[in-house]
Scaffold this motif. Sequence first.
Motif, PDB file in Angstrom:
ATOM      1  N   THR A  50       5.808  28.646  15.668  1.00  0.00           N
ATOM      2  CA  THR A  50       5.268  27.603  16.533  1.00  0.00           C
ATOM      3  C   THR A  50       6.140  26.391  16.760  1.00  0.00           C
ATOM      4  O   THR A  50       5.667  25.448  17.312  1.00  0.00           O
ATOM      5  N   ALA A  51       7.252  26.283  16.344  1.00  0.00           N
ATOM      6  CA  ALA A  51       8.065  25.146  16.767  1.00  0.00           C
ATOM      7  C   ALA A  51       7.964  23.916  15.913  1.00  0.00           C
ATOM      8  O   ALA A  51       7.293  22.995  16.266  1.00  0.00           O
ATOM      9  N   ARG A  52       8.665  23.847  14.857  1.00  0.00           N
ATOM     10  CA  ARG A  52       8.610  22.687  13.995  1.00  0.00           C
ATOM     11  C   ARG A  52       9.932  22.374  13.313  1.00  0.00           C
ATOM     12  O   ARG A  52      10.671  23.273  13.006  1.00  0.00           O
ATOM     13  N   LEU A  53      10.189  21.066  12.970  1.00  0.00           N
ATOM     14  CA  LEU A  53      11.394  20.708  12.219  1.00  0.00           C
ATOM     15  C   LEU A  53      11.385  19.284  11.697  1.00  0.00           C
ATOM     16  O   LEU A  53      10.723  18.479  12.252  1.00  0.00           O
ATOM     17  N   LEU A  54      12.169  18.995  10.690  1.00  0.00           N
ATOM     18  CA  LEU A  54      12.321  17.630  10.162  1.00  0.00           C
ATOM     19  C   LEU A  54      13.744  17.404   9.715  1.00  0.00           C
ATOM     20  O   LEU A  54      14.251  18.137   8.908  1.00  0.00           O
ATOM     21  N   TRP A  55      14.353  16.341  10.241  1.00  0.00           N
ATOM     22  CA  TRP A  55      15.761  16.133   9.906  1.00  0.00           C
ATOM     23  C   TRP A  55      15.942  15.362   8.624  1.00  0.00           C
ATOM     24  O   TRP A  55      16.907  15.560   7.913  1.00  0.00           O
ATOM     25  N   TYR A  83      13.556  16.063  -3.025  1.00  0.00           N
ATOM     26  CA  TYR A  83      12.619  16.391  -1.956  1.00  0.00           C
ATOM     27  C   TYR A  83      11.247  16.685  -2.538  1.00  0.00           C
ATOM     28  O   TYR A  83      11.134  17.215  -3.638  1.00  0.00           O
ATOM     29  N   VAL A  84      10.227  16.328  -1.788  1.00  0.00           N
ATOM     30  CA  VAL A  84       8.860  16.553  -2.264  1.00  0.00           C
ATOM     31  C   VAL A  84       8.248  17.815  -1.682  1.00  0.00           C
ATOM     32  O   VAL A  84       7.226  18.287  -2.161  1.00  0.00           O
ATOM     33  N   ALA A  85       8.857  18.362  -0.636  1.00  0.00           N
ATOM     34  CA  ALA A  85       8.344  19.588  -0.031  1.00  0.00           C
ATOM     35  C   ALA A  85       9.450  20.268   0.753  1.00  0.00           C
ATOM     36  O   ALA A  85      10.334  19.607   1.306  1.00  0.00           O
ATOM     37  N   LEU A  86       9.404  21.601   0.787  1.00  0.00           N
ATOM     38  CA  LEU A  86      10.316  22.399   1.587  1.00  0.00           C
ATOM     39  C   LEU A  86       9.490  23.238   2.548  1.00  0.00           C
ATOM     40  O   LEU A  86       8.508  23.862   2.154  1.00  0.00           O
ATOM     41  N   ILE A  87       9.886  23.249   3.826  1.00  0.00           N
ATOM     42  CA  ILE A  87       9.098  23.933   4.846  1.00  0.00           C
ATOM     43  C   ILE A  87      10.020  24.787   5.716  1.00  0.00           C
ATOM     44  O   ILE A  87      10.963  24.276   6.317  1.00  0.00           O
ATOM     45  N   PRO A  88       9.774  26.100   5.814  1.00  0.00           N
ATOM     46  CA  PRO A  88      10.538  26.932   6.748  1.00  0.00           C
ATOM     47  C   PRO A  88       9.940  26.814   8.151  1.00  0.00           C
ATOM     48  O   PRO A  88       8.779  27.153   8.361  1.00  0.00           O
ATOM     49  N   LEU A  89      10.727  26.310   9.117  1.00  0.00           N
ATOM     50  CA  LEU A  89      10.201  26.008  10.446  1.00  0.00           C
ATOM     51  C   LEU A  89      11.181  26.443  11.526  1.00  0.00           C
ATOM     52  O   LEU A  89      12.374  26.564  11.282  1.00  0.00           O
ATOM     53  N   ALA A  90      10.671  26.615  12.722  1.00  0.00           N
ATOM     54  CA  ALA A  90      11.518  26.921  13.874  1.00  0.00           C
ATOM     55  C   ALA A  90      10.834  26.451  15.145  1.00  0.00           C
ATOM     56  O   ALA A  90       9.616  26.325  15.205  1.00  0.00           O
ATOM     57  N   ASP A  91      11.640  26.161  16.155  1.00  0.00           N
ATOM     58  CA  ASP A  91      11.153  25.815  17.494  1.00  0.00           C
ATOM     59  C   ASP A  91      10.127  24.684  17.501  1.00  0.00           C
ATOM     60  O   ASP A  91       9.021  24.854  18.013  1.00  0.00           O
ATOM     61  N   THR A  92      10.487  23.551  16.983  1.00  0.00           N
ATOM     62  CA  THR A  92       9.570  22.418  17.025  1.00  0.00           C
ATOM     63  C   THR A  92      10.272  21.095  16.819  1.00  0.00           C
ATOM     64  O   THR A  92      11.470  21.044  16.608  1.00  0.00           O
ATOM     65  N   ALA A  93       9.482  20.032  16.836  1.00  0.00           N
ATOM     66  CA  ALA A  93      10.002  18.687  16.552  1.00  0.00           C
ATOM     67  C   ALA A  93       9.305  18.145  15.324  1.00  0.00           C
ATOM     68  O   ALA A  93       8.150  18.472  15.050  1.00  0.00           O
TER      69      ALA A  93
END
Length: 335
Positions: A12-17, A230-240
């Motif tokens: 669904t489109a997600r990411l964090l820089w 880091y407090v959390a790790l999230i595998p994400l794609a196609d998002t902001a």
Amino acid sequence: MNNVSGGRFFGTARLLWVCLVLGSPAVLAEWQRDEQDIMGTRVTVELFAADANSGREHIDSVFAEFRRLDQMMNPWNPSSELSRINRDAAGDVLVTSPEIVEVLVRALKYSQMSDGAFDVSFASVGQHYDYRDGKAPSQNQVEEGLDEIDYRAIQLDPERRRIHFLKPGMQLDLGGIAKGYAVDRAVAMLYRAGVREAIISAGGDSRILGGMENRPRTIGIRHPRKDGEYVALIPLADTAISTSGDYERFFMDGDVRVHHILDPVTGKSADRVQSASVLAPQAIDSDALSTAVFVLGVESGLALINDLPGVDAIIIDGAGKLHYSDDLLRSVASE
């Protein structure tokens, strides 16, 4: 450490820089990466291109677009369009650029939605803070500036691109939304040029296009008080994804952390949480919403996010505890 995973986030489109774990450009020659300081932050571009020449052209076009928008929306540049608005919009009705109108339309939407927690007229007080030299405004400056903070006093006619201030001392700062807008513009440019895998970041605002060789990227949410953790790790794609934190620009006044995310009600640094990360389809939305959630705090911030389809949030409260929006919480519970 929490590991938030699940198919919906890869699809669904997600990411964090803020704490992005970047793929190394050395893995494949076609992956290229560069960074420059623009819009008062570090802008980073990483993309997959057919060859080195086309990749370099794509990267240069992104930086050029960021510089163009910075020239237009930088309130500290006296020749910018935003500075012209800040100088003259109280005395006259001005015609402004389509880009500024687009950003202000979205900004006013989130001002209304958050009951003023997000308000670009915060600069009426914010202009008096100097985070580099560690100087806060006097109480008189805060009180005078508070009278000018009111998004409802921004009269905007989007069709005719006209803007007028109803309060004479009002000042706008688009720093809580303009970088997200620039990220979205850059991603759209790359997509039109045929790029299908890229990541654009401007400080705490990022957007990922595609994945990493058909895999999601692992995104880390930075610990607000421990560098390198880091407090959390999230595998994400196609998002902001955007993060607003009290560790980005701040100075200490005794035991008080004075940072750049101001509460429009008080004119002082919001102090309900340490960090707010918002995931949304577009960076302009995640950018503004992360600021709004930071100011609102855990309860009201999550209530706002839970009412928005396709938007999620992770909040770190004053004690360092993580709070998730409903969809993310269900994902964490299923792990």
